[in-house]
Design a protein around this motif. Structure first.
Motif, PDB file in Angstrom:
ATOM      1  N   SER A   7       0.891  -1.054  -0.116  1.00  0.00           N
ATOM      2  CA  SER A   7      -0.007   0.076   0.181  1.00  0.00           C
ATOM      3  C   SER A   7       1.034   1.289  -0.053  1.00  0.00           C
ATOM      4  CB  SER A   7      -1.006   0.053   1.168  1.00  0.00           C
ATOM      5  OG  SER A   7      -1.906   1.176   1.178  1.00  0.00           O
ATOM      6  N   VAL A   8       0.210   2.314  -0.150  1.00  0.00           N
ATOM      7  CA  VAL A   8       0.960   3.508  -0.249  1.00  0.00           C
ATOM      8  C   VAL A   8       0.220   4.567   0.355  1.00  0.00           C
ATOM      9  CG1 VAL A   8       2.349   3.307  -2.390  1.00  0.00           C
ATOM     10  CG2 VAL A   8       0.097   4.391  -2.468  1.00  0.00           C
ATOM     11  N   ALA A  36      -2.894  -9.554   3.321  1.00  0.00           N
ATOM     12  CA  ALA A  36      -1.829  -8.787   3.135  1.00  0.00           C
ATOM     13  C   ALA A  36      -1.908  -7.213   2.791  1.00  0.00           C
ATOM     14  CB  ALA A  36      -0.750  -9.477   2.107  1.00  0.00           C
ATOM     15  N   LEU A  37      -2.868  -7.254   2.038  1.00  0.00           N
ATOM     16  CA  LEU A  37      -3.331  -5.628   1.537  1.00  0.00           C
ATOM     17  C   LEU A  37      -3.936  -5.278   2.700  1.00  0.00           C
ATOM     18  CD1 LEU A  37      -3.436  -3.568  -0.547  1.00  0.00           C
ATOM     19  CD2 LEU A  37      -5.786  -4.403  -1.183  1.00  0.00           C
ATOM     20  N   ASP A  38      -4.671  -5.632   3.505  1.00  0.00           N
ATOM     21  CA  ASP A  38      -5.638  -5.222   4.626  1.00  0.00           C
ATOM     22  C   ASP A  38      -4.599  -4.627   5.626  1.00  0.00           C
ATOM     23  OD1 ASP A  38      -8.142  -4.389   5.619  1.00  0.00           O
ATOM     24  OD2 ASP A  38      -7.641  -5.811   7.314  1.00  0.00           O
ATOM     25  N   LEU A  39      -3.729  -5.436   5.878  1.00  0.00           N
ATOM     26  CA  LEU A  39      -2.497  -5.004   6.779  1.00  0.00           C
ATOM     27  C   LEU A  39      -1.505  -4.039   6.460  1.00  0.00           C
ATOM     28  CD1 LEU A  39      -1.246  -8.478   8.196  1.00  0.00           C
ATOM     29  CD2 LEU A  39      -2.799  -6.815   9.466  1.00  0.00           C
ATOM     30  N   SER A  40      -1.341  -3.791   4.982  1.00  0.00           N
ATOM     31  CA  SER A  40      -0.602  -3.007   4.508  1.00  0.00           C
ATOM     32  C   SER A  40      -1.039  -1.412   4.573  1.00  0.00           C
ATOM     33  CB  SER A  40      -0.341  -3.104   2.959  1.00  0.00           C
ATOM     34  OG  SER A  40       0.503  -4.498   2.846  1.00  0.00           O
ATOM     35  N   HIS A  41      -2.654  -1.508   4.101  1.00  0.00           N
ATOM     36  CA  HIS A  41      -3.341  -0.434   4.492  1.00  0.00           C
ATOM     37  C   HIS A  41      -3.402   0.130   6.027  1.00  0.00           C
ATOM     38  CE1 HIS A  41      -4.736  -0.120   0.500  1.00  0.00           C
ATOM     39  NE2 HIS A  41      -5.565  -1.023   0.813  1.00  0.00           N
ATOM     40  N   LYS A  42      -3.591  -1.042   6.866  1.00  0.00           N
ATOM     41  CA  LYS A  42      -3.692  -0.353   8.339  1.00  0.00           C
ATOM     42  C   LYS A  42      -2.350   0.078   8.779  1.00  0.00           C
ATOM     43  CE  LYS A  42      -7.497  -3.153   9.821  1.00  0.00           C
ATOM     44  NZ  LYS A  42      -8.195  -3.535   8.566  1.00  0.00           N
ATOM     45  N   ILE A  43      -1.195  -0.339   8.450  1.00  0.00           N
ATOM     46  CA  ILE A  43      -0.088   0.061   8.881  1.00  0.00           C
ATOM     47  C   ILE A  43       0.042   1.597   8.555  1.00  0.00           C
ATOM     48  CG2 ILE A  43       2.573   0.000   8.259  1.00  0.00           C
ATOM     49  CD1 ILE A  43       2.494  -3.114   8.266  1.00  0.00           C
ATOM     50  N   LEU A  44      -0.134   1.977   7.257  1.00  0.00           N
ATOM     51  CA  LEU A  44      -0.109   3.429   6.662  1.00  0.00           C
ATOM     52  C   LEU A  44      -1.002   4.233   7.426  1.00  0.00           C
ATOM     53  CD1 LEU A  44       0.950   2.611   3.160  1.00  0.00           C
ATOM     54  CD2 LEU A  44       2.449   3.380   4.914  1.00  0.00           C
ATOM     55  N   PRO A  55       4.878  13.383   4.821  1.00  0.00           N
ATOM     56  CA  PRO A  55       3.483  12.520   4.291  1.00  0.00           C
ATOM     57  C   PRO A  55       3.924  11.261   3.673  1.00  0.00           C
ATOM     58  CG  PRO A  55       3.591  14.953   4.254  1.00  0.00           C
ATOM     59  CD  PRO A  55       4.935  14.737   4.377  1.00  0.00           C
ATOM     60  N   ASP A  56       4.990  11.286   2.729  1.00  0.00           N
ATOM     61  CA  ASP A  56       5.211  10.118   1.946  1.00  0.00           C
ATOM     62  C   ASP A  56       5.725   8.967   2.394  1.00  0.00           C
ATOM     63  OD1 ASP A  56       5.524   8.680  -0.528  1.00  0.00           O
ATOM     64  OD2 ASP A  56       7.124   9.802  -1.213  1.00  0.00           O
ATOM     65  N   ALA A  57       4.908   7.757   2.135  1.00  0.00           N
ATOM     66  CA  ALA A  57       5.342   6.416   2.958  1.00  0.00           C
ATOM     67  C   ALA A  57       4.658   5.283   1.927  1.00  0.00           C
ATOM     68  CB  ALA A  57       4.695   6.224   4.177  1.00  0.00           C
ATOM     69  N   LYS A  58       5.372   4.247   1.960  1.00  0.00           N
ATOM     70  CA  LYS A  58       4.855   2.759   1.282  1.00  0.00           C
ATOM     71  C   LYS A  58       5.033   1.850   2.376  1.00  0.00           C
ATOM     72  CE  LYS A  58       5.913   2.013  -2.804  1.00  0.00           C
ATOM     73  NZ  LYS A  58       6.635   1.738  -3.963  1.00  0.00           N
ATOM     74  N   ALA A  59       4.212   0.623   2.463  1.00  0.00           N
ATOM     75  CA  ALA A  59       4.128  -0.577   3.145  1.00  0.00           C
ATOM     76  C   ALA A  59       3.985  -1.636   2.489  1.00  0.00           C
ATOM     77  CB  ALA A  59       3.278  -0.457   4.399  1.00  0.00           C
ATOM     78  N   GLN A  60       4.619  -2.900   2.716  1.00  0.00           N
ATOM     79  CA  GLN A  60       4.274  -4.245   2.230  1.00  0.00           C
ATOM     80  C   GLN A  60       4.529  -5.099   3.168  1.00  0.00           C
ATOM     81  OE1 GLN A  60       6.672  -4.877  -1.780  1.00  0.00           O
ATOM     82  NE2 GLN A  60       7.731  -6.212  -0.432  1.00  0.00           N
ATOM     83  N   VAL A  61       3.474  -6.068   3.075  1.00  0.00           N
ATOM     84  CA  VAL A  61       3.301  -7.457   4.059  1.00  0.00           C
ATOM     85  C   VAL A  61       3.492  -8.669   3.393  1.00  0.00           C
ATOM     86  CG1 VAL A  61       2.058  -8.415   5.753  1.00  0.00           C
ATOM     87  CG2 VAL A  61       2.036  -5.930   5.530  1.00  0.00           C
ATOM     88  N   ALA A  97      -7.302   7.295  -1.189  1.00  0.00           N
ATOM     89  CA  ALA A  97      -6.178   6.824  -0.130  1.00  0.00           C
ATOM     90  C   ALA A  97      -6.652   5.708   0.811  1.00  0.00           C
ATOM     91  CB  ALA A  97      -5.730   7.874   0.487  1.00  0.00           C
ATOM     92  N   TYR A  98      -5.951   4.616   0.883  1.00  0.00           N
ATOM     93  CA  TYR A  98      -6.019   3.385   1.583  1.00  0.00           C
ATOM     94  C   TYR A  98      -6.998   2.516   0.869  1.00  0.00           C
ATOM     95  CZ  TYR A  98      -3.314   6.633   4.290  1.00  0.00           C
ATOM     96  OH  TYR A  98      -2.636   7.637   4.975  1.00  0.00           O
ATOM     97  N   GLY A  99      -7.186   2.466  -0.314  1.00  0.00           N
ATOM     98  CA  GLY A  99      -8.064   1.530  -0.834  1.00  0.00           C
ATOM     99  C   GLY A  99      -9.641   1.884  -1.212  1.00  0.00           C
TER     100      GLY A  99
END
Length: 416
Positions: free
Chosen positions: A9-10, A137-145, A163-169, A370-372
């Protein structure tokens, strides 16, 4: 043998997501003052610049520059040192009137016979592996950000975030497709230049692992929180310091994060972007409708995992066809083709019927950008919009209507 699956997610401050949010803010403002607006707006962001382009047919007039600036400031780009901020960036508008050649295929004598705004295929997906029927995996990536964004805005513990960030699970699954554990988490976050490189990286890693992750786990159901373990491989800002980011570090465009917007690589995607498009564009509305179908089918117990496809020809009212894939998880004695035939009887997939069923001609799109677009909470909110002449509209709208489980009983009646 077990296998690994990864989604990313971003954040709202990622350049592509800035572009999506500006495009959808324009959509909301057009629809607030003229619900029949036809809009297709693209946004480009780069160092100190925003370019708006696209086609619009609407009775209203908007200050598109102000809308863009307000969106950028809301995201958090408010400092000149970011080399991109809402108050000082240039905003160029190249928006023009929609082609009549396209419009003649959409508008008809009656709204019910409205043709599809484009050709193409759209997919909806749902799975039982999470409470919101989204891939884990996507749900956790969104929640992290989402939690990282809250820490950036609210926390006195972490004051250096930008503000800029990315996450991957990465999740390890068993042979029968059940999540077993979290194998790896990647987080890259933009930050202030507050110390030596080594000290900054150590501090950021400690804060992500010791502050962010516990906050995340506290929000999760017990069975999902149990997937976290001491063997997780954490990669925090793995390339080193990340001071230069946002549109100064990388240009952004509307519609470049379509996998982040949907299912993180699970299921399928038809290729069409969502943001910046009014609901006559079936790229958007039919993708929401197929998610609505898939989620209600899984919630009704038809299958543990379902993919739904619908396809259209531009200007044609009826879809070309509906396809269903239950991945062998169906709980009923029907083939996937027979399930698809029943789906077409339960859900009216004509473009106008989708707009009506999901209340898509309302200003509900900024929150999707943002966030899906999928897996979110359906809720009623009050929103206010203002035109350049001071005319103000306050309206109550229902967000994420395609996430409602309002067809479960109808599905059960038809199938069970």
């Amino acid at each position: 043998m077990s296998y690994l699956f990864t989604s990313e997610s971003v954040s709202e401050g990622h350049p592509d997501k800035i572009a999506d949010q500006i495009s959808d803010a324009l959509i909301d403002n057009f629809l607030a003052f003229d619900p029949e607006s036809k809009v297709a707006c693209e946004t480009l962001v780069t160092t100190g610049q925003v370019v708006l382009a696209g086609e619009v047919r609407s009775k209203t007039y908007l200050d598109v520059q102000k809308i863009a600036r307000d969106t950028i400031n809301k995201i958090g780009y408010t400092k000149g040192e970011y080399m991109f901020d809402g108050n000082s960036c240039g905003v160029l508008s190249a928006i023009h009137e929609q082609s009549q050649d396209i419009n003649q295929g959409v508008d008809r004598g009656s709204k019910e016979e409205q043709g599809a705004g484009d050709q193409g295929m759209m997919f909806g997906y749902a799975t039982k592996e999470t409470e919101n029927y989204m891939p884990l995996a996507l749900d956790l990536s969104h929640k992290i950000l989402i939690e990282l964004g809250k820490l950036r805005r609210e926390s006195k513990e972490i004051t250096y975030l930008r503000p800029d960030a990315k996450a991957q699970v990465t999740i390890e699954y068993s042979d029968d497709n059940v999540p077993q554990r979290i194998d790896a988490i990647v987080v890259s976050t933009q930050h202030d230049n507050f110390d030596s490189d080594e000290t900054m990286l150590t501090k950021i890693r400690e804060d992500i692992v010791n502050i962010l992750i516990p906050r995340l786990k506290a929000l999760l159901p017990e069975n999902i929180a149990a997937l976290f373990n001491n063997e997780i491989k954490y990669h925090i800002n793995p390339t080193g310091k990340f001071v230069i980011g946002g549109p100064h570090g990388d240009s952004g465009l509307t519609g470049r994060k379509i996998i982040v917007d949907t299912y993180g690589g699970k299921g399928a995607h038809g290729g069409g972007a969502f943001s910046g498009k009014d609901p006559s564009k079936v790229d958007r509305s039919a993708a929401y409708a197929t998610r609505h179908i898939a989620k209600n089918l899984v919630a009704a117990g038809i299958a543990d995992e379902i993919l739904v496809q619908v396809s259209y020809a531009i200007g044609v009212v009826e879809p070309m066809g509906i396809y269903v894939n239950t991945y062998g998880t169906a709980k009923i004695e029907l083939t996937d083709g027979e399930i698809a035939a029943k789906v077409s009887e339960i859900f009216d997939m004509r473009p106008f019927a989708i707009e009506e069923r999901l209340k898509l001609r309302n200003p509900i799109y900024s929150e999707t950008a943002a966030y899906g677009h999928m897996g979110r909470e359906s809720e009623v909110v009050t929103k206010t919009f203002t035109q350049p002449d001071g005319n103000t509209i306050t309206t109550e709208v229902e967000l994420f209507t395609w996430e409602k489980l309002d067809f479960v009983d109808k599905v059960k009646t038809a199938f069970l």
